[in-house]
Design a protein around this motif. Structure first.
Motif, mmCIF file in Angstrom:
data_model
loop_
_atom_site.group_PDB
_atom_site.id
_atom_site.type_symbol
_atom_site.label_atom_id
_atom_site.label_comp_id
_atom_site.label_asym_id
_atom_site.label_seq_id
_atom_site.Cartn_x
_atom_site.Cartn_y
_atom_site.Cartn_z
ATOM 1 N N SER A 13 18.955 -33.783 -37.078
ATOM 2 C CA SER A 13 18.352 -34.076 -35.703
ATOM 3 C C SER A 13 17.884 -35.378 -35.813
ATOM 4 O O SER A 13 17.707 -35.989 -36.696
ATOM 5 C CB SER A 13 17.399 -33.210 -35.503
ATOM 6 N N GLY A 14 17.809 -35.980 -34.606
ATOM 7 C CA GLY A 14 17.187 -37.354 -34.590
ATOM 8 C C GLY A 14 15.814 -37.531 -34.678
ATOM 9 O O GLY A 14 14.936 -36.435 -35.148
ATOM 10 N N PRO A 15 14.850 -38.693 -34.516
ATOM 11 C CA PRO A 15 13.563 -38.843 -34.725
ATOM 12 C C PRO A 15 12.974 -37.909 -33.503
ATOM 13 O O PRO A 15 13.339 -37.552 -32.554
ATOM 14 C CB PRO A 15 13.329 -40.201 -34.382
ATOM 15 N N ALA A 16 11.655 -37.495 -33.868
ATOM 16 C CA ALA A 16 10.943 -36.624 -32.907
ATOM 17 C C ALA A 16 10.105 -37.901 -31.811
ATOM 18 O O ALA A 16 10.046 -38.938 -32.243
ATOM 19 C CB ALA A 16 9.797 -36.115 -33.827
ATOM 20 N N ALA A 17 9.910 -37.224 -30.632
ATOM 21 C CA ALA A 17 8.950 -37.995 -29.796
ATOM 22 C C ALA A 17 7.558 -37.798 -29.958
ATOM 23 O O ALA A 17 7.075 -36.665 -30.056
ATOM 24 C CB ALA A 17 9.554 -37.776 -28.523
ATOM 25 N N VAL A 18 6.810 -38.926 -30.337
ATOM 26 C CA VAL A 18 5.409 -38.723 -30.511
ATOM 27 C C VAL A 18 4.449 -39.388 -29.539
ATOM 28 O O VAL A 18 4.789 -40.474 -29.197
ATOM 29 C CB VAL A 18 5.161 -39.347 -31.974
ATOM 30 N N VAL A 19 3.570 -38.515 -28.967
ATOM 31 C CA VAL A 19 2.606 -39.269 -27.924
ATOM 32 C C VAL A 19 1.618 -40.428 -28.782
ATOM 33 O O VAL A 19 0.977 -39.774 -29.843
ATOM 34 C CB VAL A 19 1.766 -38.240 -27.309
ATOM 35 N N CYS A 20 1.573 -41.376 -28.220
ATOM 36 C CA CYS A 20 0.732 -42.506 -28.928
ATOM 37 C C CYS A 20 -0.140 -43.090 -27.893
ATOM 38 O O CYS A 20 -0.748 -44.168 -28.151
ATOM 39 C CB CYS A 20 1.711 -43.195 -29.804
ATOM 40 N N GLY A 21 0.026 -42.806 -26.535
ATOM 41 C CA GLY A 21 -0.788 -43.523 -25.514
ATOM 42 C C GLY A 21 -1.030 -42.379 -24.162
ATOM 43 O O GLY A 21 -0.153 -41.771 -23.974
ATOM 44 N N LEU A 22 -2.143 -42.739 -23.469
ATOM 45 C CA LEU A 22 -2.355 -41.836 -22.434
ATOM 46 C C LEU A 22 -3.003 -42.633 -21.352
ATOM 47 O O LEU A 22 -4.190 -43.177 -21.763
ATOM 48 C CB LEU A 22 -3.165 -40.517 -22.830
ATOM 49 N N GLY A 23 -2.784 -42.585 -20.335
ATOM 50 C CA GLY A 23 -3.589 -43.418 -19.057
ATOM 51 C C GLY A 23 -3.697 -42.746 -17.864
ATOM 52 O O GLY A 23 -2.477 -41.786 -17.659
ATOM 53 N N THR A 24 -4.481 -42.569 -17.045
ATOM 54 C CA THR A 24 -4.476 -42.022 -15.816
ATOM 55 C C THR A 24 -5.411 -42.930 -14.879
ATOM 56 O O THR A 24 -6.000 -43.834 -14.861
ATOM 57 C CB THR A 24 -5.363 -40.764 -15.895
ATOM 58 N N GLU B 278 8.161 -38.586 -36.704
ATOM 59 C CA GLU B 278 8.308 -37.419 -37.604
ATOM 60 C C GLU B 278 8.016 -36.092 -36.887
ATOM 61 O O GLU B 278 6.749 -36.240 -36.425
ATOM 62 C CB GLU B 278 7.905 -37.715 -39.023
ATOM 63 N N ALA B 279 8.732 -35.387 -37.013
ATOM 64 C CA ALA B 279 8.336 -33.835 -36.339
ATOM 65 C C ALA B 279 6.963 -33.297 -36.873
ATOM 66 O O ALA B 279 6.268 -32.535 -36.056
ATOM 67 C CB ALA B 279 9.435 -32.799 -36.588
ATOM 68 N N ALA B 280 6.637 -33.547 -37.833
ATOM 69 C CA ALA B 280 5.544 -33.224 -38.580
ATOM 70 C C ALA B 280 4.254 -33.824 -38.371
ATOM 71 O O ALA B 280 3.025 -33.221 -38.674
ATOM 72 C CB ALA B 280 5.550 -32.893 -40.210
ATOM 73 N N GLU B 281 4.236 -34.806 -37.741
ATOM 74 C CA GLU B 281 2.960 -35.677 -37.607
ATOM 75 C C GLU B 281 2.314 -35.429 -36.319
ATOM 76 O O GLU B 281 3.008 -35.078 -35.221
ATOM 77 C CB GLU B 281 3.351 -37.363 -37.575
ATOM 78 N N PRO B 282 1.023 -35.623 -36.045
ATOM 79 C CA PRO B 282 0.171 -35.187 -34.985
ATOM 80 C C PRO B 282 0.675 -36.037 -33.860
ATOM 81 O O PRO B 282 1.327 -37.288 -34.058
ATOM 82 C CB PRO B 282 -1.152 -35.734 -35.275
#
Length: 336
Positions: free
Chosen positions: A2-13, A174-178
């Motif tokens: 499988s390819g790389p995981a998508a990791v949330v690294c920013g949030l704005g509203t 990575e899939a295991a990271e927060p």
């Protein structure tokens, strides 16, 4: 592999400054604060002024998400996904304009139309771009000016819906990271397409000539949608929770589409989650359709309810009919 995981690294509203209270709405249509709160749990909703379009809200939220992500992923992204039911125009898509106004250059940009499930579909699309190696960073935005498609005489619709936008930045990791997005469950049932609809303006029923009848407004079968929302969000949530690897532990926080307080409580009860662990901000913003989930995540972070390390379940239900759920262990980021 499988390819790389998508990791949330920013949030704005972002929400428009003007908040229409139940008391103010009661002076415009036949309703009351007690009627609205007892049936929906909503106390106010934000309404965009006549000069503000969906792209304006999307740019505000997207810019804040990029600012939030800068310390974790650097400047810029490779793609922009805008989930919306209320694009600036039927053609072209809103996302390319948003990308240009944010100074992101000639990146890939497209809209997703799945009504209130749109943000989850957008997350899945962004995760797919990252897994395929097409993008290293993706800006996913949910933005709505739902007030523009409501019948001025529809007291239920005007009580429920509001305007706003929320966005996240995803990066390859990575899939295991927060922050890594976990399992997705997405579904649809087109046999219920008339339950949530704007019937006029598409190829099935174009805008008529002058003098002919038309219904350009949003319409919803509330009772049928209530039942479908509870059943579909519960089932979808159960499927992703069974695949998370959280060893049977319940999520620390459920962030569900903010449609109706009774729906949120029913889903929490069916999942065996305490109602207090199902986040609620619809009392302040109403139902903001595709913007609902990211707005709730932002408010939960600012309220101190959502913190790094929390196991979070996201779920939504919307027109189409569409529904979905996914999981994420929340990263150490500050919502902007």
């Amino acid at each position: 592999m499988s390819g790389p995981a998508a990791v949330v690294c920013g949030l704005g509203t972002w929400v428009p400054p003007y908040a229409l209270t139940n008391e103010e709405l009661s002076a415009l249509v036949d309703t009351s604060d007690a009627w609205i709160r007892s049936r929906t749990g909503i106390g106010r909703r934000h309404i965009a002024d006549a000069a503000t379009a969906t792209s304006d809200l999307a740019v505000e939220a997207g810019g804040r998400a990029l600012k939030s992500a800068r310390a974790h992923a650097g400047p810029g992204v490779d793609a922009v996904v805008v989930a919306t039911t209320t694009p600036d125009r039927p053609c072209p898509a809103t996302a390319p304009l948003v990308a240009a106004r944010l100074g992101l250059g000639t990146v890939a940009a497209f809209d997703v139309a799945a009504v209130c499930t749109g943000f989850l579909y957008g997350l899945a699309a962004g995760a797919g771009l990252i897994a395929a190696g097409t993008a290293g960073r993706v800006l996913v935005i949910g933005a709505e000016t739902f007030s523009r498609i409501l019948d001025p005489a529809d007291r239920a619709g005007r009580a429920i819906f509001g305007d706003g936008a929320g966005a996240v930045v995803l990066r390859a990791g990575e899939a295991a990271e927060p922050g890594a997005l976990g399992s997705f469950d997405l579904g649809s049932d087109g046999t219920g397409s008339d339950l949530i609809a704007v019937r006029t303006g598409g190829s099935r029923q174009p805008y008529p000539a002058a003098g002919q009848a038309a219904d350009p407004y949003f319409r919803m079968n509330g009772k049928a949608v209530f039942r479908g929302a509870v059943e579909r969000m519960t089932a979808s949530s159960r499927r992703v929770l069974a695949r998370t690897g959280w060893a049977g532990q319940r999520p620390d926080l459920v962030v569900a589409h903010q449609a109706n307080l009774r729906i949120l409580h029913a889903v929490a009860d069916r999942l065996g989650v305490a109602r207090a662990d199902c986040y609620v901000n619809l009392d302040r913003v109403g139902n903001t359709a595709a913007a609902s989930l990211p707005l709730a995540l932002g408010d939960a972070g600012r309220d101190g309810v959502l913190n790094a390390g929390h196991r979070v379940l996201l779920t939504a239900f919307g027109g189409g009919l569409t529904w979905g759920a996914c999981t994420v262990t929340w990263p150490d980021i500050e919502p902007a």
